[in-house]
Every structure is written in structure tokens, then in C-alpha cells.
Design an enzyme around this catalytic site. Structure first.
Site, PDB file in Angstrom:
ATOM      1  N   PRO A   1       0.804  -1.214   0.000  1.00  0.00           N
ATOM      2  CG  PRO A   1      -0.841  -1.560   1.571  1.00  0.00           C
ATOM      3  CD  PRO A   1       0.493  -2.060   1.130  1.00  0.00           C
ATOM      4  CD  GLU A   2       3.409   2.741  -4.142  1.00  0.00           C
ATOM      5  OE1 GLU A   2       3.596   3.900  -4.558  1.00  0.00           O
ATOM      6  OE2 GLU A   2       3.722   1.735  -4.783  1.00  0.00           O
TER       7      GLU A   2
ATOM      8  NE  ARG B   1      11.812  -1.472  -3.154  1.00  0.00           N
ATOM      9  CZ  ARG B   1      10.726  -0.864  -2.678  1.00  0.00           C
ATOM     10  NH1 ARG B   1      10.825   0.277  -2.057  1.00  0.00           N
ATOM     11  NH2 ARG B   1       9.542  -1.408  -2.799  1.00  0.00           N
TER      12      ARG B   1
ATOM     13  NE  ARG C   1       7.243  -9.841   2.548  1.00  0.00           N
ATOM     14  CZ  ARG C   1       7.939  -9.229   1.606  1.00  0.00           C
ATOM     15  NH1 ARG C   1       7.332  -8.735   0.553  1.00  0.00           N
ATOM     16  NH2 ARG C   1       9.231  -9.109   1.720  1.00  0.00           N
TER      17      ARG C   1
ATOM     18  CE  LYS D   1       4.476   5.031   0.833  1.00  0.00           C
ATOM     19  NZ  LYS D   1       5.710   4.294   0.481  1.00  0.00           N
TER      20      LYS D   1
END
Length: 296
Positions: free
Chosen positions: A2-3, A285, A133, A67
DNA sequence: CACTTGACCTGTCCGC
DNA sequence: TGCGGACAGGTCAAGT
């Protein structure tokens, strides 16, 4: 995962689905996922804090900063949450359970293996915090203290706020040698952008992700800031991006990725020039860009 | 000091 | 089909 657009979509859902509801119980399946500010994570003390400050409280507001999700309670405390990569906040309404959902829907299966917290409301509504996670967390703390959390106090401006542009310029200028992609991902320079929208904004502004900040003109920096706002506004309209895990507060996936120009589109033709989109690694990334449009 | 890398976890996908 | 390894939307701490 989620951004900013995904967190904002979740926030809107929570605003509609849990604000005004009173918490009857909180079940902590994964201790690491629930923290109490200024308390060591002792089971007994955590349980006592839940009884004292969570059970019986009514959710007064659902806010967001970058966020970070913030659920304010009506007793001076707040539940602050970060979804990190795989977190979900999903609500199952009282009117729905007992066979209201198709058996293959996410809502019908909850709680599941990834459920870390379950809030039960007085009217039977349930709020699940799922996180495959276990990177995400929910923290109980005084509402007054939220804005003073060091990582929140340090956040840069959000692209959706046009008035934040000068501050963005000041902050990014302090990092002349870092790559522009790393700068966009740095929440203290500009807040709310993650890997997807960094790549999309860089494509929209025609800036190469690996360029050092010092080599990007002031005009390009403004274009980048505005491009980040555009892609995130569009994404919010589309319910965010679902790569694998993300769902909104009702369990629905977002559809932005169907409109993405570079993210996860390596090997495909650039929609602007036809060149082949590439994937490389920048700032550690996965990074997607058009080698022609984003030559510099 | 500033920037990059590993760690945190679990799951999936890809190549052998 | 099984197995090892790389990789995944985020952020810290540790390392260079």
C-alpha cells in the site's frame, strides 16, 4: 504494497464502515502486530491496556498521513496503523455474516492464516487486520502523541497538496547526489510515494530514475511533483493498485495497474514512443522505465 | 555524513 | 513434481 492511494482508499472505506461503531472486543492473534506505546510487549500489560482504552471506545474518525492510517477513538486514544507490504484492513458487516458472502470471497474466509488482529464491534461488525508478512503493525497511543511520533513529524509534504511544492524542492535539494528515484521513495522528502507511483511519476515527467537529483532541473522537479499527484489522484479514483495482496476495506481489488504505463510492463511497448519498457534496479528496488522517453 | 545493503516475514514464481 | 533461489508494494538498522 500500500502506497498513498491504497491507504487513502482503505481510509475512505473505514470512514464509511467503522466510524461511529463501538469496539466490544479486540483479539490479538499475533502479538508482534499490536503494540502499546510506552509499554513493553508483555501479554498481560497489553491485555490490560486493551481493556482500559480500546474495549468500550467508539471510533470517532478515520484519518491518514502519508501511508499511515489513524483511527481516533472517542476517549483520547488512537489506533495508528501501517500496512507495510501486505497489510489489509477489511470489514465484515453484521448484516453480511452467516452466509451473506459467496464462499470463495475473502470476507467469507476470515479470519484466515494471515489474520493478525480482529476487532469486534458492539453491533456484530468485524474489522480484520490481515498481514501475510507481519511487517505491518497497529499501535495504541494517546491521540495527542500521534503527530509527535518521530517518523510522522519528519514526513515531507504530500504531492496531493499543491502548496507542498516549495517544501519538496527544499527537501530534495538537500540530497543532490542521491538518485531521483531514491529521493521520491524517501518519505522525509515527499510522503506517500512508493515503488509503483515513483516509477509512474518518473515516466510521466520523462525523468530517468537513476539520474542524480542535482542533474534534474527545477522545472522537472515541479513536473515530477505534479505527476506524482496526477497518478495518485487517478489511482484513488480507480481504487488503488492490486499487485497481489491489496484489497480495500470491503475486500475489493484496485484497478490502477491496468492503466499503469511502466510498472510491471517490462518488455511491452511504451504507450508514448513505442520503445520497449525496461526493468532495472535503482535504489535497491525493481525499477521500470522507458529507455527512450526517459533517456535523461 | 550520505547513501546503499541487509533484515524483517511469508508466499509465489521460475529455472533446473 | 520437487527444490533452491530470486523477488515482492515498506521501512529500519547496520554497513560502506
Amino acid at each position: 504494497m500500500p502506497e498513498l492511494p491504497e491507504v487513502e482508499t482503505v481510509r475512505r472505506g473505514l470512514d464509511r464502515l467503522v466510524v461511529g461503531r463501538t469496539i466490544a472486543a479486540l483479539e490479538v492473534f499475533e502479538p508482534k502486530s499490536f503494540q502499546v506505546a510506552d509499554l513493553p510487549p508483555t501479554r498481560e500489560e497489553t491485555a490490560a491496556a486493551i481493556q482500559r482504552h480500546v474495549v468500550g471506545a467508539t471510533i470517532a474518525a478515520a484519518r491518514r498521513r502519508a501511508k499511515v492510517l489513524i483511527l481516533d477513538l472517542d476517549n483520547g486514544f488512537s489506533l495508528v496503523g501501517h500496512l507495510k507490504m501486505t497489510g489489509q484492513m477489511v470489514v465484515r458487516g453484521a448484516e453480511d455474516w452467516g452466509g451473506g458472502h459467496p464462499t470463495d470471497s475473502l470476507l467469507a474466509r476470515l479470519p484466515d492464516r494471515s489474520t493478525r488482529l480482529e476487532f469486534r464491534f458492539a453491533d456484530g461488525t468485524q474489522l480484520f487486520f490481515n498481514d501475510q508478512r507481519k511487517f505491518g503493525w497497529v499501535r495504541l497511543m494517546a491521540t495527542d502523541a500521534v503527530e509527535h511520533l518521530p517518523f510522522i513529524a519528519a514526513l515531507g509534504p504530500e504531492p496531493l497538496d499543491p502548496a507542498g511544492l516549495p517544501e519538496f524542492r527544499r527537501r530534495i535539494a538537500r540530497h543532490p547526489k542521491t538518485t531521483v528515484k531514491a529521493a521520491l521513495l524517501n518519505q522525509e522528502i515527499v510522503a506517500g510515494i512508493g515503488n509503483i507511483y515513483a516509477d509512474e511519476a518518473l515516466w510521466a515527467a520523462r525523468v530517468n530514475p537513476a539520474r542524480p537529483v542535482a542533474d534534474v532541473s527545477a522545472r522537472k522537479l515541479r513536473e515530477l511533483y505534479e505527476a506524482a499527484a496526477s497518478v495518485m489522484r487517478l489511482s484513488i479514483d480507480l481504487g488503488g493498485s492490486t499487485d497481489r495482496n491489496y484489497v480495500d476495506a470491503e475486500g475489493n481489488k484496485g484497478s490502477y495497474l491496468g492503466f499503469a504505463h511502466v510498472f510491471r510492463r517490462e518488455g511491452q511497448a511504451c504507450s508514448r514512443c513505442g520503445a520497449t519498457i525496461r526493468k532495472t534496479r535503482v535504489a535497491g528496488r525493481g525499477t521500470h522505465y522507458c529507455p527512450t522517453c526517459q533517456r535523461r
